[in-house]
Write an enzyme that holds these catalytic residues in place. Structure first.
Site, mmCIF file in Angstrom:
data_model
loop_
_atom_site.group_PDB
_atom_site.id
_atom_site.type_symbol
_atom_site.label_atom_id
_atom_site.label_comp_id
_atom_site.label_asym_id
_atom_site.label_seq_id
_atom_site.Cartn_x
_atom_site.Cartn_y
_atom_site.Cartn_z
ATOM 1 N N ARG A 43 -9.545 12.933 -5.224
ATOM 2 C CA ARG A 43 -8.346 13.164 -4.395
ATOM 3 C C ARG A 43 -7.120 13.025 -5.292
ATOM 4 N NH1 ARG A 43 -6.875 8.354 -0.975
ATOM 5 N NH2 ARG A 43 -5.120 8.254 -2.413
ATOM 6 N N HIS A 70 -3.171 9.732 0.003
ATOM 7 C CA HIS A 70 -4.095 9.896 1.136
ATOM 8 C C HIS A 70 -3.508 10.872 2.166
ATOM 9 C CE1 HIS A 70 -6.863 9.059 4.354
ATOM 10 N NE2 HIS A 70 -5.857 8.684 5.115
ATOM 11 N N TYR A 113 -1.678 1.513 -5.495
ATOM 12 C CA TYR A 113 -3.023 0.940 -5.640
ATOM 13 C C TYR A 113 -3.913 1.646 -6.658
ATOM 14 C CZ TYR A 113 -3.969 4.632 -2.201
ATOM 15 O OH TYR A 113 -4.038 5.829 -1.544
HETATM 16 C C1 LIG Z 1 -12.664 5.157 13.268
HETATM 17 C C2 LIG Z 1 -11.529 5.139 12.312
HETATM 18 N N1 LIG Z 1 -11.278 4.018 11.599
HETATM 19 C C3 LIG Z 1 -10.260 3.982 10.717
HETATM 20 C C4 LIG Z 1 -9.455 5.072 10.560
HETATM 21 C C5 LIG Z 1 -8.311 5.016 9.580
HETATM 22 N N2 LIG Z 1 -8.610 5.880 8.431
HETATM 23 C C6 LIG Z 1 -8.060 7.090 8.316
HETATM 24 S S1 LIG Z 1 -8.582 7.882 6.928
HETATM 25 C C7 LIG Z 1 -9.547 6.577 6.462
HETATM 26 C C8 LIG Z 1 -10.332 6.639 5.180
HETATM 27 C C9 LIG Z 1 -11.375 7.679 5.153
HETATM 28 O O1 LIG Z 1 -11.865 7.845 3.847
HETATM 29 P P1 LIG Z 1 -12.903 8.961 3.502
HETATM 30 O O2 LIG Z 1 -13.956 9.025 4.542
HETATM 31 O O3 LIG Z 1 -13.349 8.733 2.103
HETATM 32 O O4 LIG Z 1 -12.066 10.323 3.618
HETATM 33 P P2 LIG Z 1 -10.817 10.822 2.749
HETATM 34 O O5 LIG Z 1 -9.576 10.345 3.445
HETATM 35 O O6 LIG Z 1 -10.952 10.284 1.381
HETATM 36 O O7 LIG Z 1 -10.874 12.310 2.781
HETATM 37 C C10 LIG Z 1 -9.441 5.550 7.394
HETATM 38 C C11 LIG Z 1 -10.134 4.264 7.258
HETATM 39 C C12 LIG Z 1 -9.735 6.220 11.336
HETATM 40 N N3 LIG Z 1 -9.010 7.344 11.211
HETATM 41 N N4 LIG Z 1 -10.768 6.227 12.190
#
Ligand SMILES: Cc1ncc(C[n+]2csc(CCOP(=O)(O)OP(=O)(O)O)c2C)c(N)n1
Ligand SMILES: [Mg+2]
Length: 358
Positions: A254, A258, A267
């Site tokens: 990435r 985010h 971070y």
């Molecule tokens: C059920 C839930 N818990 C927490 C969140 C908050 N949240 C949004 S993105 C994220 C991280 C996801 O990481 P990843 O699966 O690696 O996807 P990326 O963002 O790297 O594409 C979190 C914890 C959420 N959207 N839904």
């Protein structure tokens, strides 16, 4: 001590980081790559514009897919129109490839739910923000395909972080045992907001999570569109033949924050990000296509002009879309609004009028 079973986690990678292709996969067709390159370039241009719109207050939030274009466009490019995509919020490339309009994606991130009501592809799922929730939906979709004996495949996208959630394991287990036509694609971009891959799992790959569900799991270089198309293409066709579910891990990075609400400099090390740029997928594919005399400087200039105009026109359509009536927030909750919510609705409308909100 006896051995019950031993497992192997295959990995495919074809295009090196300089865009050389020493040995292509079986059935490789270079003609398919120019459209993929165009899709990746469109995604990157759209992403940059969406971030700029957010920075100027014209979009609420946006999760860039910078650096992940080969996964997103690659996976969509091996699907058939009648297959069903279950995207996360970072699959803009796949959605655009499948025909979702840029202004629809902008409406969604502008906070307008009409952005999820795509003119096409009508049966694809809307963006899933609740992490891993789409995995269970994908099992339902695949079960429907199987019981209708319809040769269609559900492609379920998720992130490295999402693969820690129970929904993912439950979905994969059910898909395995019921031999459903679904492909889980884990985009391992090394980060889940501020949680690095090293703190996500002790497993040496995400692909091996498939082993517990008894389904094939394979890793591919997610910055190599040829590898993405090969690994996911084989998984999709396997599912279509009735041979069940599989998991593909695409290893990428990435390059962006985010979302626009994040500042990744807080971070992660800038040196890590600069190193990852050396491996980014768009330049890699461009080098390959140029080497093969399939892409010239003039092609590049023409494409940049073409997609620039497309993105600008889509932004104009987005900005010209009349806002939804603000009372919609209340009006579609209940057949008859309870008295307390009716009071809130009236107060909200009066308040909004007084404050002159749009
Ligand atoms: C059920 C839930 N818990 C927490 C969140 C908050 N949240 C949004 S993105 C994220 C991280 C996801 O990481 P990843 O699966 O690696 O996807 P990326 O963002 O790297 O594409 C979190 C914890 C959420 N959207 N839904
Ligand atoms: Mg991630």
């Amino acid at each position: 001590m006896d051995t019950v079973a031993t497992f192997r986690v295959p990995r495919v990678a074809y295009l090196d980081s300089h865009g050389h292709l020493p040995a292509p996969p079986a059935g490789f067709d270079p003609d398919r790559l120019v459209p993929v390159y165009r899709g990746m370039m469109l995604t990157r241009a759209f992403d940059a514009k969406a971030v700029a719109l957010q920075r100027t207050g014209q979009l609420r939030t946006y999760p860039s897919s910078l650096g992940q274009e080969a996964v997103s466009v690659g996976l969509a490019s091996v699907m058939r129109p009648e297959d069903v995509l279950l995207p996360t919020y970072r699959e803009t490339g796949a959605m655009l490839w499948r025909g979702v309009r840029m202004e629809e994606i902008l409406l969604y991130w502008g906070g307008d739910e009409r952005g999820s009501d795509f003119a096409g592809p009508r049966e694809d799922f809307p963006i899933a923000v609740p992490i891993a929730s789409q995995c269970c939906h994908a099992v339902g979709v695949a079960q429907a395909f199987k019981s209708r004996q319809s040769p269609r495949v559900a492609v379920c996208c998720l992130g490295d972080g999402a693969s820690s959630k129970g929904d993912f394991y439950e979905a994969m287990n059910a898909a395995g045992v019921m031999q459903l036509p679904v492909v889980f694609v884990i985009t391992n971009n090394q980060w889940a907001i501020s949680v690095p891959r090293s703190r996500q799992t002790l497993a040496v790959s995400f692909a091996q999570k498939a082993i517990a569900a008894g389904i094939p799991g394979e890793q591919c270089d997610g910055n190599d569109p040829i590898a993405v198309r090969d690994a996911i293409g084989r998984a999709v066709e396997r599912a279509r033949r009735g041979e069940g579910a599989s998991l593909v891990e695409c290893v990428t990075y990435r390059l962006s924050d985010h979302t626009t609400a994040d500042d990744a400099r807080r971070y992660r090390d800038e040196a890590e990000v600069s190193a990852a740029w050396a491996n980014e997928p768009v330049a890699r594919l461009r080098h390959y296509l140029a080497d093969q005399k399939r892409w010239s400087k003039q092609d590049e200039e023409a494409l940049i002009a073409e997609i620039g105009a497309q993105v600008t026109a889509a932004v104009e359509r987005y900005l010209a879309t009349p806002l939804m009536p603000r009372q919609d927030l209340f009006d579609y909750l209940y057949a008859e609004l309870p008295a307390d919510l009716r009071r809130q609705r009236d107060a909200f409308l009066l308040d909004a009028e007084g404050a002159g909100h749009d």
